[in-house]
Design a protein around this motif. Structure first.
Motif, PDB file in Angstrom:
ATOM      1  N   LEU A  97       0.796  -1.293   0.008  1.00  0.00           N
ATOM      2  CA  LEU A  97       0.208   0.325  -0.547  1.00  0.00           C
ATOM      3  C   LEU A  97       1.382   1.065  -0.072  1.00  0.00           C
ATOM      4  O   LEU A  97       0.676   1.998  -0.645  1.00  0.00           O
ATOM      5  CB  LEU A  97      -0.666  -0.038   0.985  1.00  0.00           C
ATOM      6  CG  LEU A  97      -2.453  -0.578   0.698  1.00  0.00           C
ATOM      7  CD1 LEU A  97      -3.206  -0.732   2.014  1.00  0.00           C
ATOM      8  CD2 LEU A  97      -3.304  -0.287  -0.298  1.00  0.00           C
ATOM      9  N   MET A 138       4.179   1.367  -0.937  1.00  0.00           N
ATOM     10  CA  MET A 138       4.360   1.858  -2.587  1.00  0.00           C
ATOM     11  C   MET A 138       3.798   2.298  -3.526  1.00  0.00           C
ATOM     12  O   MET A 138       3.570   3.295  -3.684  1.00  0.00           O
ATOM     13  CB  MET A 138       5.228   0.525  -2.894  1.00  0.00           C
ATOM     14  CG  MET A 138       5.185   0.424  -4.368  1.00  0.00           C
ATOM     15  SD  MET A 138       5.269  -1.493  -5.789  1.00  0.00           S
ATOM     16  CE  MET A 138       3.772  -1.945  -5.912  1.00  0.00           C
ATOM     17  N   VAL A 139       1.542   2.060  -3.212  1.00  0.00           N
ATOM     18  CA  VAL A 139       0.938   2.189  -4.562  1.00  0.00           C
ATOM     19  C   VAL A 139       0.766   3.343  -3.766  1.00  0.00           C
ATOM     20  O   VAL A 139       0.762   4.810  -5.126  1.00  0.00           O
ATOM     21  CB  VAL A 139      -0.139   1.390  -4.842  1.00  0.00           C
ATOM     22  CG1 VAL A 139      -1.204   2.300  -4.905  1.00  0.00           C
ATOM     23  CG2 VAL A 139       0.420   0.581  -4.610  1.00  0.00           C
ATOM     24  N   LEU A 146       3.954   5.738  -5.336  1.00  0.00           N
ATOM     25  CA  LEU A 146       3.754   5.983  -7.065  1.00  0.00           C
ATOM     26  C   LEU A 146       2.821   6.996  -7.329  1.00  0.00           C
ATOM     27  O   LEU A 146       3.106   7.560  -8.025  1.00  0.00           O
ATOM     28  CB  LEU A 146       3.889   4.425  -7.229  1.00  0.00           C
ATOM     29  CG  LEU A 146       5.164   3.509  -7.579  1.00  0.00           C
ATOM     30  CD1 LEU A 146       4.612   2.539  -8.241  1.00  0.00           C
ATOM     31  CD2 LEU A 146       6.210   4.081  -7.681  1.00  0.00           C
ATOM     32  N   LEU A 147       1.780   7.044  -6.396  1.00  0.00           N
ATOM     33  CA  LEU A 147       0.525   7.411  -7.329  1.00  0.00           C
ATOM     34  C   LEU A 147       0.708   9.204  -6.867  1.00  0.00           C
ATOM     35  O   LEU A 147       0.705   9.824  -7.889  1.00  0.00           O
ATOM     36  CB  LEU A 147      -0.297   7.667  -6.966  1.00  0.00           C
ATOM     37  CG  LEU A 147      -1.581   5.799  -7.190  1.00  0.00           C
ATOM     38  CD1 LEU A 147      -1.999   5.583  -6.130  1.00  0.00           C
ATOM     39  CD2 LEU A 147      -1.697   6.378  -8.376  1.00  0.00           C
ATOM     40  N   ILE A 148       2.059   9.501  -5.882  1.00  0.00           N
ATOM     41  CA  ILE A 148       2.440  11.147  -5.623  1.00  0.00           C
ATOM     42  C   ILE A 148       3.574  11.483  -6.237  1.00  0.00           C
ATOM     43  O   ILE A 148       3.489  12.766  -6.965  1.00  0.00           O
ATOM     44  CB  ILE A 148       2.706  10.859  -4.743  1.00  0.00           C
ATOM     45  CG1 ILE A 148       1.193  10.811  -3.219  1.00  0.00           C
ATOM     46  CG2 ILE A 148       2.755  12.620  -4.319  1.00  0.00           C
ATOM     47  CD1 ILE A 148       1.365  10.415  -1.759  1.00  0.00           C
ATOM     48  N   LEU A 149       4.134  10.723  -6.544  1.00  0.00           N
ATOM     49  CA  LEU A 149       5.671  10.115  -7.174  1.00  0.00           C
ATOM     50  C   LEU A 149       5.900   9.331  -7.477  1.00  0.00           C
ATOM     51  O   LEU A 149       6.435   8.882  -7.620  1.00  0.00           O
ATOM     52  CB  LEU A 149       7.009  10.902  -5.909  1.00  0.00           C
ATOM     53  CG  LEU A 149       6.860  11.861  -4.740  1.00  0.00           C
ATOM     54  CD1 LEU A 149       6.947  11.380  -3.774  1.00  0.00           C
ATOM     55  CD2 LEU A 149       7.322  13.021  -5.896  1.00  0.00           C
ATOM     56  N   PRO A 150       5.316   9.022  -9.183  1.00  0.00           N
ATOM     57  CA  PRO A 150       5.606   8.543 -10.408  1.00  0.00           C
ATOM     58  C   PRO A 150       7.025   7.990 -10.441  1.00  0.00           C
ATOM     59  O   PRO A 150       7.790   6.357 -10.790  1.00  0.00           O
ATOM     60  CB  PRO A 150       4.854   9.026 -11.464  1.00  0.00           C
ATOM     61  CG  PRO A 150       4.733   9.749 -11.347  1.00  0.00           C
ATOM     62  CD  PRO A 150       5.443  10.548  -9.638  1.00  0.00           C
TER      63      PRO A 150
END
Lengths: 361, 515
Positions: free
Chosen positions: B497, B499-500, B503-507
């Motif tokens: 979670l 990680m997701v 990654l959504l904030i900082l790809p």
């Protein structure tokens, strides 16, 4: 109108012939086994029943691999969470039938809605992450689902790591009794899905999806909102995979949680690779080859079958990178020419009445 | 200063939120629990880092997602175990492996020979395959008859489980040395040498190797001489060396086995890159599939050789002490008694798991950091990560650097495996779960960033351990009497979670470069 219909049948000649052969297969097997077509119809031949079971598994795998080929091979999105699409369909069907006691049509509606919801969930991250990062995020989502399914908190519904057992399948498609009917239904669903995918890929929407695979920036420059097209492909794939999962839940006595893990996504990748990436028909052929190979290896080698499967997989990557159908499409003309040349070698004398060129001079 | 904040605002906010979370998590438990949890997190983070850093180096330079990294980590653990528990098996393997690679030691010679041969193209296509078939046939004849003293999976009294259990009790099971009974040693050695030469010659006939011009020199035969000397020493002094290893202090033996695991990992990595990955540089996605396939094969091979049972690896004597003075109350007392545990800030800490592993992790972090920043190879690697074509254009043999980096990355993973084995034990599934952790760590930290790998691994380790700890003591939910206890499956889910969300904030991850 008639003309277009005829041309459709001409274009789809091979799949239709294959469909007819596969429809007749249980009866043919039955004849060899010594049971008449009527007995097969009444689900009495044992070998033909076994072949039907193998066939159903192949159809389900093919349906699943087909949906993976649409997003990986056609649209070019590498998703490591594809198993979740399948597993959601399977588990939802199992839980809805077992715990909620819904009728089958309601279950199908529920699966349809859930498939769209999870496609949208994957779609949410689409504009943010690309390439490998998309693969990792989808892997993450799918592993969360896998972990939740496996966890002891919801074991009353999903069966935890033992798997979901005791799903009451409606009598008219119960694979134990009415296996032939199940076989026909699965086959026809597979054929319809294949046909739908063919239409989709050759439609303008599908063409844009192929363009996204080739070069997304260029597709964007041409004015396409690539997000919408990717979402459309994801939705179609999600719905197909979820229905494959439904069939799996109806057919298998136990829904094991392994269908939700990374290994099952890799299975789809393997099937598509064997058949040929992006060729749709390759997914079906690949599923056939994969399942039969798995069956034969497990029977004759036993526990270390996956070693051989892995080796075959590596060999495919190194030596036949375009897969069976991909290589066939590439080398079709060369092979046909080679066969004709071979025939000409044996044909010593030209046929009567045929003009003999370049001998009169 | 201001543009820096504006550019990195999202990163700074994420880091602040994470620090606040940790502070909040730390407040909920006593200082004793806090120290232990932190150290455990550090330990898990260090092992994850060893796998993740190799992964990140390989992905950064070669653009290959090496999904076999987890399996290689596992193989490293098993190789280390073999050297540690059964040095005799290892000694039996030395001449065999040396002879099997002897053909490739003559690569320089083959290239010159091939450069002088000019054959009909059709013949040239058939000959290599014929030679390979011939050499494989020779291998197939000799290898089953080659004697190796090895454990017996079917016999429980001689299975790896029993061997490690007895070694943990402080006694070693007696080993029966292998003798050449089915085949005479000279026939076996000659056959292996011939088969290996044929194979290497066939491979260079394919023309993948660069055809060198010039004459044969003595220096071209030096590698072969070294390999043959190693093989001969391994054969002649087999029993002496075995007894020497068996009588050695386990700490030294452990260091040797870690070294062996790291070196064989590096060799394996180099082989993998040259033979399998190199033909696929033009088809990126297929490398990914290849590594998946290799990973599956690796697990099967490990199951076939070492069996499916889990077993332990005893801790080296330096960290295994017990008795009246244990747990040690201070460093000086630990140095005297080599206790397995030590009192630290009121908590009882396992020395090997929670102090030694993090220390090694930090040492490796610094060593690789120096390699990257202060050496010529590191300069080429860093330049290659940024722009590979430019480095090639400058006349640097990037392919050779690729092989070295792949070897380094795999070597780090196997090193991590052998290091972690005494603390986690050995099982067939250890690679898979660690690969997932390493992937998550890299995605959080930034896929190609070396400091990112360290930061991500640390975060993953901390979060896992904090959640496990809270699973024991429970989280009191504010304004209610309910105590929420996260169940064990939540541990992997929580890192995923994180990680997701990251990654959504900082790809590109926390420290990944923006494109």
């Amino acid at each position: 109108m008639l003309k277009t219909r005829i041309s459709f049948f001409r274009e789809q000649r091979n799949p239709i012939i294959l469909l007819l052969i596969t429809l007749a297969l249980p009866f043919i097997i039955g004849i060899f086994e010594g049971s008449s077509p009527l007995m097969v119809w009444a689900n009495q031949g044992s070998i033909s029943k076994f072949i039907e079971g193998l066939g159903i598994e192949i159809f389900i795998l093919a349906l699943y691999a087909l949906s993976f080929d649409l997003i990986f091979g056609v649209t070019g999105l590498l998703s490591f969470g594809h198993a979740m699409f399948f597993a959601v369909g399977a588990y939802l069907t199992g839980i809805a039938l077992k715990t909620l006691g819904l009728p089958l049509y309601a279950v199908i509606g529920l699966v349809f809605v859930a498939a769209i919801v999870q496609a949208v969930l994957f779609g949410l991250v689409l504009p943010r992450v690309k390439g490998i990062t998309f693969a990792l995020v989808t892997l993450g989502m799918a592993s969360v689902f896998h972990i939740v399914v496996m966890s002891s908190d919801v074991a009353n519904y999903t069966g935890g790591d033992v798997g979901l057992q005791g799903v009451v399948v409606p009598a008219f498609i119960n694979p134990a009794i009415e296996r032939l009917r199940f076989y026909f239904i699965a086959l026809i669903i597979l054929f319809l899905a294949y046909w739908l995918y063919k239409v989709f890929v050759s439609s303008p929407t599908g063409r844009v999806c192929v363009a996204i695979r080739e070069n997304e920036d260029r597709a964007k420059m041409l004015g396409y909102n690539t997000f919408k097209f990717k979402l459309a492909a994801l939705m179609l794939a999600s719905i197909t995979a979820a229905f494959a999962g439904t069939l799996h839940a109806l057919y298998q006595p136990v829904i094991s949680p392994t269908i939700a893990d990374l290994g099952f996504t890799v299975t789809a990748l393997l099937i598509v690779l064997i058949g040929g990436v992006g060729t749709l028909s390759g997914a079906v052929i690949g599923a056939l080859v994969y399942r039969l190979l798995d069956f034969v290896l497990r029977r004759y080698i036993g526990a270390s079958a996956s070693l051989v499967t892995g080796a075959i997989y590596v060999a495919f990557v190194l030596f036949i990178p375009y897969g069976i159908m991909g290589t066939w499409q590439l080398k079709k003309w060369a092979w046909k020419e080679g066969i004709q040349r071979l025939l000409r070698l044996f044909q010593v004398k030209p046929e009567e009445g045929e003009p003999k060129p370049q001998q009169s001079k | 200063m201001k543009p820096f904040f504006r550019r990195n605002s999202m990163l700074l906010i994420s880091l602040l939120v994470l620090i606040a979370l940790f502070a909040f998590a730390g407040r909920g438990m006593g200082s004793k629990d806090f120290v232990i949890t932190m150290l455990r997190g550090l330990s898990v983070g260090a092992v994850t880092f060893l796998v993740a850093s190799g992964f990140s180096l390989i992905f950064g330079l070669l653009d290959v997602l090496n999904l076999a990294q987890g399996t290689l980590y596992m193989i490293g653990a098993y190789i280390g175990w073999t050297m540690y528990i059964r040095p005799d098996t290892f000694m039996d393997l030395v001449p065999l492996l040396a002879l099997m690679v002897s053909g490739f030691a003559l690569n320089g010679v083959w290239n010159i020979v091939v450069g002088h041969i000019h054959l009909n193209p059709k013949v040239q296509r058939i000959i290599p395959w014929t030679l390979i078939a011939l050499s494989l046939a020779l291998f197939a004849i000799i290898l089953p008859k080659y004697p190796i003293a090895i454990w017996d999976l079917n016999n429980y009294a001689q299975s790896p489980v029993t061997y490690s259990f007895m070694a943990d009790q402080g006694t070693r099971l007696p080993v029966t040395p292998a003798v050449f009974s089915q085949i005479s040693p000279f026939l076996a050695f000659g056959g292996l040498l011939l088969a290996s030469m044929l194979f290497a010659f066939a491979v260079s006939l394919f023309g993948h190797a660069a055809q060198a011009q010039g004459r044969l020199k003595v220096k071209n035969f030096v590698p072969l001489a070294i390999v043959l000397i190693v093989a001969m020493v391994g054969y002649v002094f087999n029993n002496t060396l075995t007894n020497f290893f068996l009588g050695m202090d386990t700490t030294v033996l452990f260091l040797i086995s870690v070294l062996v695991a790291a070196l064989s990992g590096a060799a394996l990595g180099g082989l993998m890159e040259t033979v399998l990955i190199r033909p696929l540089y033009s088809r990126p996605i297929y490398q990914l599939m290849l590594t998946i396939g290799l990973s599956a094969i690796g697990v099967q091979i490990v199951q076939a050789i070492w069996g499916r049972n889990e077993f332990i690896m005893p801790k080296p004597s330096l960290f295994a002490g017990s008795g009246g003075a244990c747990p040690a109350s201070s460093l000086a007392s630990w140095l005297q008694n080599h206790c397995s545990t030590i009192w630290l800030l009121g908590g009882r800490v396992r020395v090997y798991d929670e102090i030694f592993i993090p220390l090694v992790g930090i040492i490796v972090l610094i060593a690789v950091w120096i390699l990257l920043k202060r050496t010529r190879l590191g300069m080429v690697i860093r330049a290659g990560v940024q722009d590979r074509e430019m480095v090639e254009a400058l006349g640097i043999n990037v392919r050779r650097v690729f092989t070295m980096v792949f070897a380094l990355g795999v070597g780090l993973a196997t090193f991590g495996g052998s290091l972690a084995a005494p603390s986690t034990g050995l099982s067939n599934a250890m690679g898979e779960s660690l690969l997932l952790s390493a992937l998550i760590a890299l995605a959080i930290g930034g896929l190609t960033s070396y400091p990112g790998a360290a930061l991500g691994s640390l975060l993953v380790g901390f979060i896992q351990q904090f959640i496990i700890k809270y699973g024991q003591i429970g989280i009191p939910i504010p304004f209610t009497d309910i105590v929420f206890k996260p169940s064990p499956p939540i541990v992997p889910a929580s890192t995923v979670l994180l990680m997701v969300i990251v990654l959504l904030i900082l790809p590109h991850g926390l420290l990944g470069k923006k494109e």
